[in-house]
Design a protein around this motif. Structure first.
Motif, short mmCIF file in Angstrom:
data_model
loop_
_atom_site.label_atom_id
_atom_site.label_comp_id
_atom_site.label_asym_id
_atom_site.label_seq_id
_atom_site.Cartn_x
_atom_site.Cartn_y
_atom_site.Cartn_z
N ALA A 136 0.83 -1.21 0.00
CA ALA A 136 0.00 0.00 0.00
C ALA A 136 0.86 1.25 0.00
O ALA A 136 0.60 2.21 -0.73
N GLY A 137 1.91 1.27 0.83
CA GLY A 137 2.79 2.43 0.87
C GLY A 137 3.55 2.62 -0.42
O GLY A 137 3.70 3.75 -0.90
N TYR A 138 4.05 1.52 -0.98
CA TYR A 138 4.75 1.59 -2.26
C TYR A 138 3.82 2.13 -3.35
O TYR A 138 4.19 3.04 -4.11
N ASP A 139 2.63 1.58 -3.43
CA ASP A 139 1.70 1.99 -4.48
C ASP A 139 1.34 3.46 -4.35
O ASP A 139 1.28 4.18 -5.36
N ASP A 140 1.11 3.95 -3.13
CA ASP A 140 0.73 5.35 -2.97
C ASP A 140 1.89 6.27 -3.29
O ASP A 140 1.70 7.34 -3.88
N THR A 141 3.11 5.84 -2.92
CA THR A 141 4.28 6.65 -3.23
C THR A 141 4.46 6.78 -4.74
O THR A 141 4.69 7.87 -5.27
N MET A 142 4.36 5.66 -5.44
CA MET A 142 4.52 5.70 -6.89
C MET A 142 3.36 6.45 -7.55
O MET A 142 3.57 7.18 -8.53
N ARG A 143 2.17 6.28 -7.03
CA ARG A 143 1.01 6.96 -7.62
C ARG A 143 1.14 8.48 -7.47
O ARG A 143 0.77 9.24 -8.36
N THR A 144 1.68 8.92 -6.34
CA THR A 144 1.83 10.35 -6.10
C THR A 144 3.06 10.92 -6.79
O THR A 144 2.98 11.90 -7.55
N ASN A 145 4.21 10.31 -6.55
CA ASN A 145 5.48 10.90 -6.96
C ASN A 145 5.86 10.64 -8.41
O ASN A 145 6.62 11.40 -9.00
N ALA A 146 5.37 9.54 -8.98
CA ALA A 146 5.70 9.21 -10.37
C ALA A 146 4.49 9.41 -11.27
O ALA A 146 4.51 10.25 -12.17
N ARG A 147 3.43 8.66 -11.01
CA ARG A 147 2.23 8.85 -11.83
C ARG A 147 1.71 10.28 -11.69
O ARG A 147 1.17 10.85 -12.66
N GLY A 148 1.87 10.87 -10.52
CA GLY A 148 1.44 12.26 -10.32
C GLY A 148 2.17 13.23 -11.23
O GLY A 148 1.58 14.20 -11.72
N VAL A 149 3.47 12.98 -11.46
CA VAL A 149 4.22 13.81 -12.41
C VAL A 149 3.69 13.60 -13.82
O VAL A 149 3.50 14.56 -14.58
N PHE A 150 3.46 12.34 -14.18
CA PHE A 150 2.90 12.04 -15.50
C PHE A 150 1.56 12.75 -15.69
O PHE A 150 1.32 13.38 -16.73
N ALA A 151 0.69 12.66 -14.69
CA ALA A 151 -0.63 13.27 -14.81
C ALA A 151 -0.55 14.80 -14.83
O ALA A 151 -1.26 15.47 -15.57
N THR A 152 0.34 15.35 -14.01
CA THR A 152 0.50 16.81 -13.98
C THR A 152 0.91 17.35 -15.35
O THR A 152 0.32 18.30 -15.86
N ILE A 153 1.93 16.75 -15.93
CA ILE A 153 2.39 17.22 -17.24
C ILE A 153 1.33 16.96 -18.31
O ILE A 153 1.06 17.84 -19.14
N SER A 154 0.73 15.78 -18.27
CA SER A 154 -0.28 15.44 -19.28
C SER A 154 -1.43 16.43 -19.28
O SER A 154 -1.90 16.88 -20.34
N GLU A 155 -1.93 16.78 -18.09
CA GLU A 155 -3.08 17.67 -18.01
C GLU A 155 -2.71 19.13 -18.25
O GLU A 155 -3.56 19.94 -18.60
N ALA A 156 -1.43 19.46 -18.07
CA ALA A 156 -0.99 20.83 -18.34
C ALA A 156 -0.82 21.10 -19.82
O ALA A 156 -1.00 22.24 -20.28
#
Length: 242
Positions: free
Chosen positions: A117-137
């Motif tokens: 759970a901790g690994y998944d949330d870290t990756m979802r925030t710190n990695a996928r979150g970067v992907f989503a931030t750039i994609s939506e921008a």
């Protein structure tokens, strides 16, 4: 024309300090974070000219702050956030994909003890979150826009106890390089060294305010060819501005 800047994870630490620095430079600064109340407090403080530490000594405000709650784990939050920024201020000149989490403590979170759970949330925030931030921008970027992703030595050096956080930063750097290769916009990584934030908890580290100008420089003045797909840090900043 003063730039329009969007920052995720902007209610504390480096994100807040960078927001303050951009406001002082006269920018329109859009801030976001998971806690809507914290976003509102940050916007109010920035518009009142308070310093990044909230002590009210930041001087007269030169730019304007605006904000909205957005969780980078949710691409629909980010879609609404960037639509709001564009609606308020037009095309976005710089994006700082700053939001991140560290479950545990630096040096105290061995990856072999990480929960799924901790690994998944870290990756979802710190990695996928970067992907989503750039994609939506992307649909709202100005010509010659720049997107900056913060990272650190843990992304490419083996250090004990850094757990999923180190893995997520390596992934975030890879995501930045991928976008740099495929977008017309400039996308790069900025490493400020060890900074004292809620994530690091380091007492003998640089204050966020001391490295905020590095991010402003990278997003506005650093040669685009030096930033795009690359990593800039304190050495390059100091060499260019001394």
């Amino acid at each position: 024309m003063d730039p329009t800047v969007a920052i995720t994870g902007a209610t504390s630490g480096i994100g807040r300090a960078v927001a303050e620095a951009f406001v002082d430079e006269g920018a329109f600064v859009a801030v976001s974070g998971r806690d809507g109340d914290a976003v509102d407090r940050t916007v109010a403080a920035l518009n009142e000219g308070e310093g990044a530490d909230g002590d009210g000594d930041g001087g007269e405000t030169a730019g304007t702050a605006w904000g909205a709650r957005a969780d980078v784990r949710d691409e629909f939050d980010l879609e609404r956030f960037f639509e709001g920024v564009a609606r308020e201020a037009g095309p976005i000149d710089a994006v700082f994909a700053n939001a991140a989490v560290f479950h545990g403590g630096p040096g105290e979170s061995p990856i072999d003890e990480a929960s799924y759970a901790g690994y998944d949330d870290t990756m979802r925030t710190n990695a996928r979150g970067v992907f989503a931030t750039i994609s939506e921008a992307v649909p709202h970027l100005a010509e010659d826009a720049r997107l900056v992703v913060p990272s650190g030595a843990v992304a490419n050096e083996s250090r004990p106890g850094m757990g999923a956080y180190a893995a997520s930063k390596a992934a975030a750097e890879g995501i930045a390089r991928g976008f740099a290769a495929d977008l017309d916009a400039t996308v790069g990584v900025v490493d400020p060294g060890l900074v004292a934030t809620d994530l690091t908890g380091k007492e003998r580290a640089r204050d966020p305010e001391s490295v905020a100008p590095l991010f402003v420089w990278a997003a506005t003045e650093a040669p685009a060819e030096d930033l795009n797909g690359e990593r800039l840090g304190l050495r390059e900043w100091k060499a260019a501005t001394r």
